[in-house]
Every structure is written in C-alpha cells, then in structure tokens.
Design a protein around this motif. Structure first.
Motif, PDB file in Angstrom:
ATOM      1  N   ARG A 174       0.915  12.312   2.720  1.00 46.20           N
ATOM      2  CA  ARG A 174      -0.423  11.718   2.778  1.00 46.20           C
ATOM      3  C   ARG A 174      -0.991  11.530   1.379  1.00 46.20           C
ATOM      4  NH1 ARG A 174      -1.114  15.557   7.095  1.00 46.20           N
ATOM      5  NH2 ARG A 174      -2.751  16.715   5.992  1.00 46.20           N
ATOM      6  N   TYR A 175      -0.692  12.432   0.460  1.00 45.10           N
ATOM      7  CA  TYR A 175      -1.156  12.273  -0.921  1.00 45.10           C
ATOM      8  C   TYR A 175      -0.370  11.191  -1.653  1.00 45.10           C
ATOM      9  CZ  TYR A 175      -4.598  15.956  -0.775  1.00 45.10           C
ATOM     10  OH  TYR A 175      -5.723  16.684  -0.475  1.00 45.10           O
ATOM     11  N   ARG A 176       0.900  11.012  -1.325  1.00 40.28           N
ATOM     12  CA  ARG A 176       1.649   9.897  -1.918  1.00 40.28           C
ATOM     13  C   ARG A 176       1.059   8.564  -1.446  1.00 40.28           C
ATOM     14  NH1 ARG A 176       5.811  13.851  -1.705  1.00 40.28           N
ATOM     15  NH2 ARG A 176       6.295  13.464   0.491  1.00 40.28           N
ATOM     16  N   TRP A 177       0.654   8.530  -0.181  1.00 43.19           N
ATOM     17  CA  TRP A 177      -0.037   7.359   0.353  1.00 43.19           C
ATOM     18  C   TRP A 177      -1.320   7.118  -0.440  1.00 43.19           C
ATOM     19  CZ3 TRP A 177      -1.040   6.852   6.346  1.00 43.19           C
ATOM     20  CH2 TRP A 177      -1.722   5.657   6.621  1.00 43.19           C
ATOM     21  N   TYR A 225      -2.800   3.896  -2.617  1.00 38.30           N
ATOM     22  CA  TYR A 225      -4.078   3.318  -2.210  1.00 38.30           C
ATOM     23  C   TYR A 225      -5.030   3.210  -3.400  1.00 38.30           C
ATOM     24  CZ  TYR A 225      -8.020   2.514   1.036  1.00 38.30           C
ATOM     25  OH  TYR A 225      -9.080   1.982   1.722  1.00 38.30           O
ATOM     26  N   VAL A 226      -5.182   4.305  -4.146  1.00 39.11           N
ATOM     27  CA  VAL A 226      -6.086   4.250  -5.290  1.00 39.11           C
ATOM     28  C   VAL A 226      -5.538   3.334  -6.373  1.00 39.11           C
ATOM     29  CG1 VAL A 226      -7.076   6.528  -4.823  1.00 39.11           C
ATOM     30  CG2 VAL A 226      -5.157   6.343  -6.411  1.00 39.11           C
ATOM     31  N   ASP A 227      -4.219   3.224  -6.484  1.00 43.35           N
ATOM     32  CA  ASP A 227      -3.620   2.333  -7.466  1.00 43.35           C
ATOM     33  C   ASP A 227      -4.016   0.879  -7.198  1.00 43.35           C
ATOM     34  OD1 ASP A 227      -1.874   2.171  -9.781  1.00 43.35           O
ATOM     35  OD2 ASP A 227      -0.462   1.109  -8.477  1.00 43.35           O
ATOM     36  N   VAL A 228      -3.974   0.484  -5.929  1.00 44.24           N
ATOM     37  CA  VAL A 228      -4.405  -0.873  -5.563  1.00 44.24           C
ATOM     38  C   VAL A 228      -5.877  -1.056  -5.893  1.00 44.24           C
ATOM     39  CG1 VAL A 228      -4.739  -2.503  -3.671  1.00 44.24           C
ATOM     40  CG2 VAL A 228      -2.666  -1.109  -3.749  1.00 44.24           C
ATOM     41  N   ALA A 229      -6.697  -0.079  -5.520  1.00 44.45           N
ATOM     42  CA  ALA A 229      -8.134  -0.189  -5.776  1.00 44.45           C
ATOM     43  C   ALA A 229      -8.424  -0.252  -7.274  1.00 44.45           C
ATOM     44  CB  ALA A 229      -8.866   0.990  -5.139  1.00 44.45           C
ATOM     45  N   TYR A 230      -7.740   0.558  -8.071  1.00 43.48           N
ATOM     46  CA  TYR A 230      -7.953   0.531  -9.518  1.00 43.48           C
ATOM     47  C   TYR A 230      -7.614  -0.840 -10.095  1.00 43.48           C
ATOM     48  CZ  TYR A 230      -7.959   5.709  -9.373  1.00 43.48           C
ATOM     49  OH  TYR A 230      -8.231   7.044  -9.114  1.00 43.48           O
ATOM     50  N   VAL A 265       2.872  -4.975  -5.255  1.00 43.32           N
ATOM     51  CA  VAL A 265       3.892  -4.813  -4.225  1.00 43.32           C
ATOM     52  C   VAL A 265       4.330  -3.353  -4.257  1.00 43.32           C
ATOM     53  CG1 VAL A 265       6.153  -5.497  -3.382  1.00 43.32           C
ATOM     54  CG2 VAL A 265       4.675  -7.198  -4.479  1.00 43.32           C
ATOM     55  N   GLY A 266       4.033  -2.626  -3.178  1.00 45.58           N
ATOM     56  CA  GLY A 266       4.362  -1.209  -3.136  1.00 45.58           C
ATOM     57  C   GLY A 266       4.989  -0.810  -1.824  1.00 45.58           C
ATOM     58  N   THR A 267       5.056   0.482  -1.594  1.00 45.74           N
ATOM     59  CA  THR A 267       5.689   1.010  -0.389  1.00 45.74           C
ATOM     60  C   THR A 267       4.905   0.640   0.865  1.00 45.74           C
ATOM     61  OG1 THR A 267       6.549   2.877  -1.668  1.00 45.74           O
ATOM     62  CG2 THR A 267       6.502   3.116   0.732  1.00 45.74           C
ATOM     63  N   VAL A 315      -0.639  -6.760  -2.096  1.00 43.58           N
ATOM     64  CA  VAL A 315      -1.969  -7.330  -2.336  1.00 43.58           C
ATOM     65  C   VAL A 315      -1.864  -8.322  -3.489  1.00 43.58           C
ATOM     66  CG1 VAL A 315      -4.374  -6.858  -2.930  1.00 43.58           C
ATOM     67  CG2 VAL A 315      -3.079  -5.206  -1.554  1.00 43.58           C
ATOM     68  N   GLU A 316      -2.175  -9.574  -3.198  1.00 47.18           N
ATOM     69  CA  GLU A 316      -2.087 -10.611  -4.231  1.00 47.18           C
ATOM     70  C   GLU A 316      -3.324 -10.640  -5.125  1.00 47.18           C
ATOM     71  OE1 GLU A 316      -1.198 -15.424  -4.644  1.00 47.18           O
ATOM     72  OE2 GLU A 316      -1.539 -14.542  -2.673  1.00 47.18           O
ATOM     73  N   GLY A 317      -4.520 -10.591  -4.534  1.00 49.24           N
ATOM     74  CA  GLY A 317      -5.737 -10.723  -5.323  1.00 49.24           C
ATOM     75  C   GLY A 317      -6.051 -12.192  -5.599  1.00 49.24           C
ATOM     76  N   PRO A 318      -7.059 -12.478  -6.388  1.00 50.91           N
ATOM     77  CA  PRO A 318      -7.848 -11.542  -7.180  1.00 50.91           C
ATOM     78  C   PRO A 318      -8.899 -10.820  -6.353  1.00 50.91           C
ATOM     79  CG  PRO A 318      -8.723 -13.745  -7.461  1.00 50.91           C
ATOM     80  CD  PRO A 318      -7.490 -13.884  -6.597  1.00 50.91           C
ATOM     81  N   HIS A 319      -9.534  -9.823  -6.969  1.00 52.93           N
ATOM     82  CA  HIS A 319     -10.695  -9.153  -6.374  1.00 52.93           C
ATOM     83  C   HIS A 319     -11.776 -10.216  -6.173  1.00 52.93           C
ATOM     84  CE1 HIS A 319     -13.147  -5.864  -5.219  1.00 52.93           C
ATOM     85  NE2 HIS A 319     -13.813  -5.680  -6.351  1.00 52.93           N
TER      86      HIS A 319
END
Length: 457
Positions: free
Chosen positions: A158-161, A165-170, A203-205, A209-213
């Motif tokens: 769950r922490y790896r998830w 998640y935070v990496d995408v948000a950052y 592109v992750g596990t 998410v393409e973006g942009p914000h």
C-alpha cells in the motif's frame, strides 16, 4: 531564550461519532449536526479566534471490520457511519475564514491522482493557499471492496502504491506548469504561454497520466503534506514526503523515541530534521479547579460507550472482540501479533489481575487524555514540547464545546507562556508553518520543477 509556540490543529470528522464513542448523546453535543455547513463554519470561526493553525478532517472510505459478526454496532452507535466527504465543505470553510488551514484526508484508493490533483489545486486557489492533504493508504478491507478490489493490499505494498500516487501528483503540481505560464494578456490576446505548459507523460505500475495539469499553479502548488502512519514503512514514507505527522503516543518519552527515529529517517532521505513537524493527539478535560476537572472527567467516562470504543479498535486492528463479554480476559482471545500487543498495552494499565476487554474500552477512552486546570494543562504541554513535539492535534468530546472551552480558557494561559501564538503570521498555511509558500528544493517534489521544460539550444 523564548519558547517557540506549539502549533494546534483540531481533529474532526464529518460524522457524528469520531474518537470518543457515545458522547454524542450528551445534550450539549452538537456533532449530530455534521450535515450542516453552519455547524462547520461556526467551529472554524472559534478555531480562528484561538489562532489554531489547522482544522484537520479525518475520513474513511468504508466500514470497519465486523464486530460480533456484523456492522450493526457501528450503525447503532453512529460510529463513523454516516460519514460525509470533507473535501466538499472545504471551500465553505475557506470562504468564512481568513487564516485557518484546512487539512483533508484522502486515500490513494479513492480517487485517480489526476482528478485529485485538479481538485486540490482548485481548493488551494479558492482558499488563497490554505489547503493540506493527509495522505492515507486505506487499511479497511471494506474500503478496498467499495472500489472494486477483492481484498486489501498487503501493508507495505500500500505504501508502494502511495509512492507512485504522490509521484504523479508532484509532477502535475510542480512540473506541468512553469512560473509565468498564465499570462492573461488582454492587449495581445494571449492567455497562456504554450512553451511553459507541459504534459508529464507518466507511465508507472498503476497509472498512465499524459497531462498537462488543467489548473494553473496555486499559491502553494503542492498542498501542505500530512501523514499519520507510524509503522516502519509509514515512517519511511513520512521521512520522504510528509511535512507534518500525526502521532498518538502514551507519553512524552515515548514521543521522543518515535520522533528521534523518524527524524533520523528524514535526514537519511536527504531532508533536514525540521522539515517534518510532529503533532501529538490529545484530548482535554478542563476545570477551574482540579476537583472540577476530575468531576468532569468522571462524567465523560460515564457518557462513553465502552462497547463502541472496543468496536472501533476491533475494526482498526482486524480482531473481532464483539463475540465476547466485556469482562473476558484479553489473554483468552486468540494469539495474533495484534492481540498480543494490545494485551501488553492494556495490562500495563491494571495491576493484580488480568486485563479485560472492558479495560480495553476504558483505556481507549482515557488514552492521551489531559485533565486539569488551564495551568496544569499548560504544564503538561510544556513537557510534550520539551520531548520534541511541534504541535497538538486536539481531539474533541463534543463540538463545538471541547474547542470553545480550550480556546477561551486554555489558549490564553498558553499564550502567556509563549506556548501558543497570539496572532497569525501572513501568507499561506505552509508559510505560516515553515516560512515559505513552496516546498523546499530538498523535497522530492521539487525535482519536477522544470523537469518537463524542453531544453532549448
């Protein structure tokens, strides 16, 4: 040498019965009005009078585990059901206040990071930079099933998830828009600078998410980051990401051990020890005399639903205590690691006999409680501060009563001792807490600033 003031947050939930179960039945308890915006706005205004830093909303996305074979006890007790979405009311609180930070709990399972990042940026704009995010991973099996998963992910997974998640948000908050990208130039008819707005192409596990914000940078870009996990994986996650961590420890010395360990992890992660602040959860019973305070504590004990207190912990640790009478010795129930740790904890609170399920409920109700006059409460908070605690997460028995009492009677004494701020400093919530609107360069999110800007010859 002057003492740096403690920070204060109000620990609430958009529900009737949050931590101290059964107290909602008292006539002065207003938390049954949780559906009302007026209820929350009134509380927020009281907190601002007391110069609280943050109103912190806990949240769940599912039921706790069965108690006595079903979730009937939770419904009967109003134990976090019904439970409303706190993010929906954040803008109303922001509109009716000027300085109070607003922390929202949101699990990585409940919303796609692209949409979550968009919502948070919108709220940060609307509040002029007063939004915080309490990052949680969801420990409730029912919560996982509510979002289509067959079972709960393993703890460390769950922490790896959460890491992804935070990496995408950052990437969205810090890297998708460069400074100065929003022009709104009427004369040239140029609203934005295309060269300064970027797709992130993550592109992750779990996520693509393409973006942009879709939201221009808000006052803080990334909200203030809160986190509550105290397991080794949780501490490592906090060391990498969090700016504030909520802790529940039995006393100042235990807090010191936890804080020292986590700060070592913060340094190992390439950050500075002061980049992470620690908020100890406490609830207060205030009296004009010690005798009055003790009398009120006894009245609170009488109002607490011990069975519901046990149900809450039962669901949290995944052990169904509901099939046993309250006077059952804890040592007679199973042999899991969770039960053994609970037995050890509760046994320390009694002497000359075996600890029972009833003792568990009593200890849950009294855990992290401070009883006394404003002066003796201030004495106790000085001890927590000396142990390295940066702030107090104030738990309520009743709303708004618990906070009104604390604001009107305890806060003035704390202010006189330099333990509470007298006025807000200007700026965003992060600037109030850390002196800067934006995350420092040593935070991992800062690595995405300019990361997606094309290199020009």
């Amino acid at each position: 040498m002057s003492i740096r003031p403690l920070h204060f947050s109000a620990f609430v939930m958009n529900t009737t019965s949050h931590i101290l179960q059964g107290v909602w039945r008292r006539p002065e308890a207003g938390q049954t009005n949780f559906n009302s915006l007026d209820h929350w706005v009134e509380l927020a205004k009281i907190l601002e009078r007391g110069r609280f830093d943050v109103i912190f909303f806990a949240d769940v996305i599912g039921l706790y585990g069965d108690y006595g074979g079903s979730y009937e006890k939770y419904v009967h007790s109003g134990l976090q059901i019904p439970s409303n979405d706190p993010s929906v009311i954040a803008s109303a609180i922001a509109y009716n206040t000027t300085d109070l930070g607003i922390a929202i709990t949101s699990s990585v399972i409940q919303e796609h990071p692209f949409n979550f990042a968009r919502k948070i940026s919108t709220l940060d704009h609307a509040s002029h930079g007063r939004i915080a995010w309490n990052i949680v991973t969801n420990a409730l099996a029912n919560g996982a099933r509510n979002f289509g998963y067959d079972e709960l992910e393993e703890h460390d997974e769950r922490y790896r998830w959460a890491d992804e998640y935070v990496d995408v948000a950052y990437k969205l908050w810090e890297g998708s828009w460069d400074d100065g990208a929003l022009l709104q130039d009427r004369e040239r008819g140029l609203h934005g600078d295309y060269a300064k707005i970027h797709k992130i192409n993550h592109v992750g596990t779990r996520y693509r998410v393409e973006g942009p914000h879709l939201v221009a940078p808000s006052p803080q870009r990334t909200p203030v980051l809160f986190q509550a996990g105290s397991s080794p994986a949780g501490r490592d996650f906090a060391a990498r990401n969090a700016e504030a961590q909520f802790i529940i420890t039995p006393g100042p010395e235990q807090a010191r051990v936890l804080i020292d360990d986590t700060r070592r992890r913060v340094v190992a992660a390439g950050r500075e020890p002061g980049d992470l602040k620690f908020f100890q959860g406490l609830h207060f019973v205030v009296g004009s005399t010690e005798a009055e305070a003790q009398r009120k504590a006894g009245e609170l004990d009488d109002a607490i639903d011990l069975d519901a207190m046990v149900a809450h912990l039962s669901g949290a640790v995944g052990v169904d205590f509901g099939g046993y009478p309250l006077d059952t010795p804890l040592g007679d129930i199973g042999h899991t690691d969770g039960v053994r740790s609970i037995v050890d904890w509760v046994q320390q609170s009694v002497s000359g006999r075996a600890a029972t399920i009833r003792d568990l409920g009593l200890l849950q109700g009294r855990n992290s409680r401070v009883v006394g006059t404003p002066e003796t409460i201030a004495d106790r908070l000085e001890q927590w501060r000396a142990a390295g605690v940066d702030g107090i997460n104030v738990v309520n028995a009743t709303i708004p009563g618990s906070y009104a009492e604390f604001v009107y009677h305890v806060i003035p004494v704390l202010q006189d001792r330099g333990l509470a701020q007298r006025e807000y400093s200007p700026g965003t919530t992060r600037k109030k807490l850390f002196g800067s609107d934006l995350l420092p360069e040593r935070h991992p999110a800062a690595a995405y600033r300019g990361a997606f800007t094309p290199v020009r010859a």
